[in-house]
Design an enzyme around this catalytic site. Structure first.
Site, PDB file in Angstrom:
ATOM      1  N   TYR A   1      12.836 -29.768 -14.669  1.00 29.88           N
ATOM      2  CA  TYR A   1      12.488 -30.121 -16.046  1.00 29.88           C
ATOM      3  C   TYR A   1      13.348 -31.278 -16.516  1.00 29.88           C
ATOM      4  O   TYR A   1      14.422 -31.556 -15.965  1.00 29.88           O
ATOM      5  CB  TYR A   1      12.656 -28.920 -16.986  1.00 29.88           C
ATOM      6  CG  TYR A   1      14.101 -28.531 -17.249  1.00 29.88           C
ATOM      7  CD1 TYR A   1      14.801 -29.046 -18.335  1.00 29.88           C
ATOM      8  CD2 TYR A   1      14.771 -27.640 -16.417  1.00 29.88           C
ATOM      9  CE1 TYR A   1      16.115 -28.699 -18.588  1.00 29.88           C
ATOM     10  CE2 TYR A   1      16.086 -27.280 -16.654  1.00 29.88           C
ATOM     11  CZ  TYR A   1      16.755 -27.804 -17.740  1.00 29.88           C
ATOM     12  OH  TYR A   1      18.061 -27.460 -17.974  1.00 29.88           O
TER      13      TYR A   1
ATOM     14  N   HIS B   1      24.510 -27.711 -23.868  1.00 33.68           N
ATOM     15  CA  HIS B   1      24.217 -28.693 -22.823  1.00 33.68           C
ATOM     16  C   HIS B   1      24.150 -30.091 -23.437  1.00 33.68           C
ATOM     17  O   HIS B   1      23.960 -30.240 -24.650  1.00 33.68           O
ATOM     18  CB  HIS B   1      22.870 -28.388 -22.163  1.00 33.68           C
ATOM     19  CG  HIS B   1      22.697 -26.973 -21.716  1.00 33.68           C
ATOM     20  ND1 HIS B   1      23.183 -26.502 -20.526  1.00 33.68           N
ATOM     21  CD2 HIS B   1      22.081 -25.913 -22.316  1.00 33.68           C
ATOM     22  CE1 HIS B   1      22.873 -25.219 -20.397  1.00 33.68           C
ATOM     23  NE2 HIS B   1      22.197 -24.841 -21.478  1.00 33.68           N
TER      24      HIS B   1
ATOM     25  N   HIS C   1      23.198 -14.902 -21.322  1.00 35.59           N
ATOM     26  CA  HIS C   1      21.980 -14.502 -22.034  1.00 35.59           C
ATOM     27  C   HIS C   1      21.786 -12.983 -22.112  1.00 35.59           C
ATOM     28  O   HIS C   1      20.663 -12.485 -22.024  1.00 35.59           O
ATOM     29  CB  HIS C   1      20.757 -15.150 -21.389  1.00 35.59           C
ATOM     30  CG  HIS C   1      20.805 -16.653 -21.343  1.00 35.59           C
ATOM     31  ND1 HIS C   1      21.510 -17.411 -22.262  1.00 35.59           N
ATOM     32  CD2 HIS C   1      20.217 -17.540 -20.486  1.00 35.59           C
ATOM     33  CE1 HIS C   1      21.362 -18.688 -21.969  1.00 35.59           C
ATOM     34  NE2 HIS C   1      20.594 -18.803 -20.902  1.00 35.59           N
TER      35      HIS C   1
ATOM     36  N   THR D   1      20.642 -28.157 -14.685  1.00 37.47           N
ATOM     37  CA  THR D   1      20.107 -28.415 -13.348  1.00 37.47           C
ATOM     38  C   THR D   1      19.436 -29.779 -13.270  1.00 37.47           C
ATOM     39  O   THR D   1      19.254 -30.315 -12.175  1.00 37.47           O
ATOM     40  CB  THR D   1      19.093 -27.333 -12.945  1.00 37.47           C
ATOM     41  OG1 THR D   1      18.023 -27.301 -13.903  1.00 37.47           O
ATOM     42  CG2 THR D   1      19.747 -25.964 -12.882  1.00 37.47           C
TER      43      THR D   1
ATOM     44  N   ARG E   1      28.165 -22.484 -12.531  1.00 37.09           N
ATOM     45  CA  ARG E   1      27.011 -21.670 -12.910  1.00 37.09           C
ATOM     46  C   ARG E   1      25.996 -21.611 -11.771  1.00 37.09           C
ATOM     47  O   ARG E   1      25.567 -22.648 -11.246  1.00 37.09           O
ATOM     48  CB  ARG E   1      26.346 -22.263 -14.152  1.00 37.09           C
ATOM     49  CG  ARG E   1      25.287 -21.361 -14.775  1.00 37.09           C
ATOM     50  CD  ARG E   1      24.545 -22.097 -15.873  1.00 37.09           C
ATOM     51  NE  ARG E   1      23.881 -21.184 -16.809  1.00 37.09           N
ATOM     52  CZ  ARG E   1      22.855 -21.515 -17.574  1.00 37.09           C
ATOM     53  NH1 ARG E   1      22.352 -22.755 -17.502  1.00 37.09           N
ATOM     54  NH2 ARG E   1      22.316 -20.661 -18.403  1.00 37.09           N
TER      55      ARG E   1
ATOM     56  N   ASP F   1      23.430 -22.195 -26.822  1.00 40.50           N
ATOM     57  CA  ASP F   1      22.484 -22.708 -25.829  1.00 40.50           C
ATOM     58  C   ASP F   1      21.780 -23.971 -26.306  1.00 40.50           C
ATOM     59  O   ASP F   1      20.730 -24.354 -25.769  1.00 40.50           O
ATOM     60  CB  ASP F   1      21.453 -21.652 -25.428  1.00 40.50           C
ATOM     61  CG  ASP F   1      20.778 -21.965 -24.092  1.00 40.50           C
ATOM     62  OD1 ASP F   1      21.472 -22.431 -23.173  1.00 40.50           O
ATOM     63  OD2 ASP F   1      19.557 -21.762 -23.969  1.00 40.50           O
TER      64      ASP F   1
END
Length: 295
Positions: free
Chosen positions: A44, A28, A181, A72, A125, A248
């Protein structure tokens, strides 16, 4: 909103370096916030982790390809991903592609989606509900239809409790589906975990794939994450040609210090029983799934 810990600022190179054209199939990019505002109501925020830092990390790790996954944090605004794709690919070959957040399929028009596709976005996603983005059944079906129209894959982020209760909406899809994951099973349950059983079943079909990632959070024993090895090998045995690996990075929503990326890559080496399988995980499988030139 809790403060989440930043990535390790001193990644080390793995030993040995990975095979040529190795791919980080999920990372990301975040911030800086003045340039990329967080969407209202974001579940977050993360310390800044720019594409330039990701590029330096990949050079240290010996990684030449990657897939940027929209967080997100930014919702349907994919500016941070578009800028990262432009910066990472430059004028050279397209060694970086991206995965959108599925909310863009309900909030933006076809012109925006085609802009994303032209830049290198190849999937969408569907994130877990706890991160604050959800679609109604009708919106979700339209999103699936738009993925099919665009030639995109569907990516499923497991709930913290695993995929067992959320997978029904996805298991009848006939387009490529990537489960993130490792399905996030409960390792204490072993083969009795319902999500793991369902994932293995789905991997028996030709269109379901799995991401070997999130080992440091899935593990119950901690570094060096030995308890994750049986899970990864179970999935590789089920579908050796449909497993990919992702770091990740920068490890969103970490309440414990994220691991050193060199350690995580060496764990991927331990997943594979031999060099040929490792090449599949890091090179040939991602080339096939994400559309890179096949080496």
């Amino acid at each position: 909103m809790p403060d989440y810990l930043p990535f390790d600022p001193q990644p080390r190179a793995p030993h040995p370096l990975p095979p040529a054209l190795a791919c980080d199939s999920q990372f990301h990019v975040f911030g800086p916030p003045a340039q990329y505002p967080v969407r209202p109501g974001a579940a977050y925020t993360m310390p800044t982790a720019t594409w330039q830092v990701a590029q330096a990390l990949h050079r240290t790790l010996g990684i030449q390809r990657g897939v940027i996954v929209q967080a997100t944090t930014y919702g349907a605004d994919h500016t941070v991903v578009l800028d990262a794709l432009a910066g990472l690919n430059g004028e050279g070959p397209r060694n970086y592609v991206a995965c959108a957040n599925a909310v863009v399929l309900s909030e933006r028009d076809d012109a925006y989606l085609h802009r994303l596709h032209d830049a290198g976005v190849r999937g969408a996603r569907f994130t877990r509900a706890g991160l604050g983005i959800s679609l109604t059944p009708a919106e979700q079906q339209r999103a699936f239809d738009r993925c099919r129209e665009m030639g995109w894959y569907v990516k499923v982020q497991p709930e913290a409790s695993g995929i067992a209760e959320q997978i029904a909406a996805f298991e009848q899809l006939d387009i490529p589906v990537l489960i993130d994951h490792m399905g996030r099973p409960d390792l204490a349950k072993g083969e009795a975990d319902a999500g793991l059983a369902k994932l293995v079943e789905l991997l028996g079909r030709g269109n379901f794939w799995v991401m070997l990632s999130l080992s440091e959070k899935t593990s119950r024993t901690g570094f060096p994450w030995d308890d994750v090895l049986p899970l990864a090998r179970r999935l590789i045995d089920a579908a050796p040609a449909r497993c990919v690996w992702g770091s990740d990075w920068p490890h969103p929503v970490s309440v414990k210090q994220p691991p050193n990326e060199g350690d995580l890559m060496e764990l991927a080496y331990r997943f594979a029983p031999d060099a040929a399988t490792l090449h599949k995980l890091l090179v040939s499988n991602p080339a096939t799934f994400f559309g890179f030139d096949t080496p």
